[in-house]
Scaffold this active site. Structure first.
Site, PDB file in Angstrom:
ATOM      1  N   LYS A   1       0.870  -1.182   0.000  1.00 33.78           N
ATOM      2  CA  LYS A   1       0.000   0.000   0.000  1.00 33.78           C
ATOM      3  C   LYS A   1       0.899   1.221   0.000  1.00 33.78           C
ATOM      4  O   LYS A   1       1.531   1.533   1.005  1.00 33.78           O
ATOM      5  CB  LYS A   1      -0.925   0.017   1.215  1.00 33.78           C
ATOM      6  CG  LYS A   1      -1.967   1.128   1.135  1.00 33.78           C
ATOM      7  CD  LYS A   1      -2.900   1.122   2.312  1.00 33.78           C
ATOM      8  CE  LYS A   1      -4.045   2.110   2.095  1.00 33.78           C
ATOM      9  NZ  LYS A   1      -3.585   3.455   1.716  1.00 33.78           N
TER      10      LYS A   1
ATOM     11  N   GLU B   1       2.744   1.772   4.754  1.00 34.07           N
ATOM     12  CA  GLU B   1       1.416   2.106   5.246  1.00 34.07           C
ATOM     13  C   GLU B   1       0.553   0.869   5.463  1.00 34.07           C
ATOM     14  O   GLU B   1      -0.351   0.865   6.286  1.00 34.07           O
ATOM     15  CB  GLU B   1       0.729   3.054   4.252  1.00 34.07           C
ATOM     16  CG  GLU B   1      -0.579   3.623   4.767  1.00 34.07           C
ATOM     17  CD  GLU B   1      -1.264   4.517   3.756  1.00 34.07           C
ATOM     18  OE1 GLU B   1      -2.399   4.929   4.018  1.00 34.07           O
ATOM     19  OE2 GLU B   1      -0.662   4.799   2.707  1.00 34.07           O
TER      20      GLU B   1
ATOM     21  N   GLY C   1      -5.657 -30.882  -6.412  1.00 39.34           N
ATOM     22  CA  GLY C   1      -4.418 -31.572  -6.103  1.00 39.34           C
ATOM     23  C   GLY C   1      -4.546 -32.721  -5.132  1.00 39.34           C
ATOM     24  O   GLY C   1      -5.637 -33.244  -4.850  1.00 39.34           O
TER      25      GLY C   1
END
Length: 933
Positions: A311, A450, A803
């Site tokens: 961010k 941030e 998987g």
């Protein structure tokens, strides 16, 4: 007796077993071979070739295959006497190889070239003439350190008239019986006649293989020079093509990135049909509104379905490029091209394709971290720092509207465009920031960032605030309107503190406290000058809402970015720190930013993902939470004290199967006792899906347990650096979790009794794009054979998705780092030995056509879906324990689902019988691999 038979004889007590001790006559006119089907601890096929007076022997777990694409693991074992070729019977209990043995096939073999040289070099080519085995074959030794006690080889069918695709013919399934009483065969073929390749046969397989080879060639190739004569470096070119899209490498170089400097819809790239799904040809709109992220609290979501980025501490900035003209536009449609003239010139120089680009501008401080205050000062000329531009999306690119394209594909095309353009140190791609969201937030906060942005990998681009883009912040931080200031004290000049406010829903500016810290001399001078120009005698706040008398009021036009620890009960910020001024947003739009809870974010997408049934009142179909009026009791399994009230039991949790929330709760009641064997005393993580499959998912390691009876907080001392972990203490906990929309339940690799010492290793086999199911089965068998070779007992289960999971119970008190490190070494060895089969690095671009074995599940705090837990995937597949001899008949990783679990309940946990007692220390295996920790 040949010396090589000493090992064979040392392993057996011939007074007990009926196996021959020695003897046997060499073939008169030809060398002989035998394949014995052996039901030992696990079914396998012993393949033996006569050479130098003994039977050279390999154990083939899956048996031979006539498909040339199948590479069957063949573990080299001790030489056997020639007389062993006639052995059929049962090896007694407690003897080496105890179990039933039949002669599955026998005959003669013809080496191609010198068989002794081939044996020494690890490449034996030969023809077989048996009852079942015919044609040309090869045994190839896998590359390793060379000191393995049991060398791993591969048995492969070579191309000839006998080769058959696996989908068409399986010799071990169609010819399962003994040939002991049959005479030695001649050279005639006994394999059923070949049939014409069907849609699922060799022709399609060959086409797929050709496409895979072409993709590999494309990945390795250096892109052709652009029309302008510019060429990316070889390294950059590889990066561009490898990261382009999750489909094929061609998309990277053939889509919107190969444009001329001016680009546009008329370019060759813009017309390319290989763009990802959702791309439509379109003119570039004049204006554009960006997608905004939603602030959330609580645990981050499941990283499997999310991309995480830094961010940035800066200004959101859009770039519009058309016919070489570059315009820089703020999120509120303000044209800042003139303010950012150097950046505009740099973007124009790069020669990017036409489009709308989305990103953030920042200025880095001396430590390389984004600094909002320095960015603000850079606009007024008082700071000479360079403005950097991080691009993270491209909703329009190269003449195409990409808003309906999956996020990961849009980002791939954007990255490809940046690499094809002229390189720039100021315009950069915003790369993924790891895949552990909780750890990322902690790391981001520690280094002064941030926070973290999370985005759903398959999300489309919408021009509004979206729950599919989320903000995970370090502490709290938001914008405030400045309504006034106080006088400075002591030696300070300018202003003392700023009076902050936010607008309520009625448009009234509400006082939110003062901020006086976070200024330096430069920012203080700038703020003071701006405030003096806005002085007024009238307070912008309601009367008597700001205590004290010596205030200076200003017109509410300036916006301050402020970080703080929390809100007080009176609605003021605690421990505020000034970060800088903002000028990219209107002051009248600044409101108190309240973080949405995980539930609220999910509820905002619930109407689309899980619509209410017809007939509900309109007010209940608005996406808001309906009241708990439609509760339905569920009789819990086992000895629970009372029934459970299920709210919104009719809500469809999965559109594909039609399973409702009530049915999901009943499913967990059905398998609860089976699950508790796998859950006991283990920390768990809960994956909540309030909007069902396809809606927002939330991955929670910590939660308020007061409303979930049977879900408990563990001792905080087990992990003192984090909030208390969760554990499911009873079947009641499973049901109450399901009532709170928990679909998946994941467990860690240690228990409360010794949390610092893991008691298992987990290997998650995840197919890359283009990997077919039979390849997954083979990969699991290879992993199984290698772990067996290391002497490590291992157990199999489906993942409930695409998987398989291989689980190794361990003991001996190794710590987390040692166990994780050794699991990494195992995976690295397999990926190095078979690089065409296994991928060691994560990320879709690294595992196209390969199986990725995820060893990161073995780190502290990492989790794996619990056996019998459902998955938040279409169909609601479940993770089911398997016996290894069931692998060959398995159809997929989600063969069993919530809807058809009744077909599996009769076996329950029986395939894992003996799991607890099977645990071994890692010491011997680590020594065998030369791993020192």
């Amino acid at each position: 007796m040949p010396d090589s038979l000493k090992v064979y004889k040392s392993k057996r007590d011939f007074s007990i077993t009926s196996e021959p001790a020695e003897g046997g006559r060499p073939g008169k006119d030809a060398l002989t071979f035998v394949i014995q089907k052996h039901w030992a601890s696990r079914l396998h096929y012993d393949f033996r070739l006569e050479l130098d007076g003994v039977m050279k022997s390999w154990a083939v777990p899956k048996g031979p295959s006539y498909d040339t694409h199948d590479k069957r693991m063949a573990v080299h074992v001790e030489d056997h006497p020639i007389s062993y070729s006639d052995f059929e019977g049962t090896i007694p209990e407690k003897q080496y190889g105890a179990g039933k043995v039949i002669i599955w096939d026998k005959g003669t073999w013809e080496p191609e070239g010198d068989p002794h040289a081939g044996y020494r070099s690890g490449n034996i080519k030969f023809q077989l003439h048996g009852h079942k085995m015919h044609g040309r074959w090869v045994l190839v030794r896998m590359k390793g350190r060379g000191d393995e006690k049991q060398e791993p080889w591969l048995l492969i069918k070579e191309k000839d008239d006998y080769a058959r695709p696996a989908e068409e013919f399986s010799v071990i399934d169609e010819m399962p019986d003994s040939v002991k009483n049959l005479p030695m065969p001649g050279g005639s073929a006994r394999v059923p006649a070949k049939t014409r390749a069907t849609k699922n046969g060799r022709a399609v397989k060959a086409k797929a293989d050709a496409a895979a080879e072409e993709a590999v060639e494309e990945i390795d190739a250096e892109p052709a020079a652009k029309s302008s004569g510019k060429r990316a470096t070889k390294t950059a070119a590889k990066t561009a093509t490898k990261t382009a899209t999750k489909t094929t490498a061609k998309t990277a170089t053939k889509t919107a990135t190969k444009t001329t400097k001016k680009g546009g819809a008329g370019s060759e790239a813009a017309r390319d049909a290989s763009l990802p799904a959702g791309a439509v040809e379109a003119k570039l709109p004049k204006e554009f509104t960006p997608e905004l992220a939603t602030l959330v609290d609580g645990a981050p979501p499941d990283p499997e379905n999310w991309v995480f980025e830094v961010k940035f501490d800066g200004y959101r900035m859009l770039t519009r490029i058309e016919n070489g003209e570059v315009r820089l536009i703020t999120r509120n449609n303000n044209d800042w091209t003139d303010k950012l003239a150097p950046l505009q010139k740099e973007i124009a120089r790069m020669g990017l394709p036409d489009g709308w680009y989305d990103g953030e501008i920042v200025v880095h401080d001396a430590n390389g971290r984004p600094n909002f205050g320095m960015l603000q000062l850079a606009f007024d000329g008082s700071n000479k720092a360079d403005i950097l531009y991080f691009l993270f999306d491209a909703p329009y690119l190269g003449g195409y509207d990409l808003r309906e394209v999956d996020l990961v594909d849009r980002r791939a095309l954007l990255e490809g465009a940046l690499i094809q353009a002229q390189a720039s140190s100021k315009v950069r791609f915003s790369s993924e920031f790891g895949n552990d969201p909780e750890g990322l937030v902690v790391a981001a906060c520690k280094i002064g960032l941030e926070g973290v942005i999370g985005k759903r990998r398959d999300s489309k681009y919408v021009s509004r605030r979206s729950p599919e883009w989320i903000k995970l912040k370090c502490g709290q931080r938001q914008e405030f309107v400045i309504g006034g200031y106080t006088d400075p004290k002591g030696s300070r000049t300018g202003v003392g503190s700023l009076l902050l406010g936010t607008y309520d829903k009625d448009g009234v500016l509400r006082y939110a406290g003062n901020v006086g810290s976070g200024f330096n001399a430069e920012s203080l001078r700038d703020v003071t000058a701006r405030l003096k120009a806005l002085d007024t005698d009238k307070s912008p706040f309601p009367p008597r809402s700001v205590a004290g008398r010596k205030h200076h009021w200003v017109k509410p036009e300036l916006i301050a970015e402020v970080s703080f620890s929390e809100w007080t009960s009176a609605g003021a910020v605690r421990h505020p720190v000034f970060q800088g001024l903002r000028s990219d947003k209107p002051a009248e739009g600044i409101t108190r930013e309240v973080a949405k809870s995980i539930d609220e974010v999910a509820a905002s997408v619930a109407p689309e993902a899980a619509p209410e049934p017809a007939g509900k009142p309109a007010r209940e179909r608005t996406g808001k939470r309906a009241s708990a009026v439609d509760q339905e009791p569920v009789a819990p399994a086992g000895k629970l004290p009372a029934t459970l009230k299920v709210t919104h039991g009719e809500r469809v949790m999965d559109a594909k199967s039609g399973v409702t929330k009530l049915e999901l709760v009943r499913y967990y009641a059905l398998v609860g006792e089976l699950m508790m064997e796998h859950l006991k005393d283990r920390p768990v993580s809960l994956v909540r899906a309030p909007a069902g499959v396809g809606g927002e998912l939330f991955f929670q390691k910590h939660a308020d347990t007061r409303k979930m009876p049977g879900v408990e907080n563990m001792d905080p001392a087990l992990d003192p650096d984090h909030p208390p972990m969760l554990t499911i203490a009873s079947v009641e906990g499973l049901l109450s979790a399901a009532q709170f929309n928990v679909v998946e339940i994941h467990t860690q690799n240690a228990t409360a009794r010794a949390y610092d010492k893991p008691d298992r290793m987990v290997f998650d086999l995840d197919p890359g794009e283009g990997v077919e199911w039979h390849t997954m089965q083979e990969a699991a068998q290879l992993m199984h054979a290698f772990l067996d070779e290391l002497g490590l007992p291992n157990f199999l289960k489906t993942s409930g998705g695409k998987g398989l999971h291989v689980v190794v119970p361990i003991k001996g008190g190794k710590d987390w780092d040692t166990v994780k490190g050794f699991s990494q070494a195992i995976v690295k060895h397999l990926a190095t030995t078979l690089p065409d089969r296994f991928a060691f690095k994560s990320g879709a671009k690294n595992r196209v056509g390969k199986v990725f074995i995820d060893y990161l599940r073995n780190g502290q705090g990492a989790t794996t879906v619990c056996a019998w837990a459902a998955r938040t995937r279409p169909g609601l597949g479940i993770s089911v324990p398997l016996a290894w001899d069931e692998l060959a008949g398995l159809k997929s990783g989600d063969q069993w689902t919530v809807a058809n679990v009744h077909t599996r309940l009769d076996r329950g946990n029986e395939p894992w019988a003996g799991y607890a007692k099977a645990a071994k220390t890692l010491t011997a295996a680590m020594k065998q691999m030369g791993y020192k920790g």
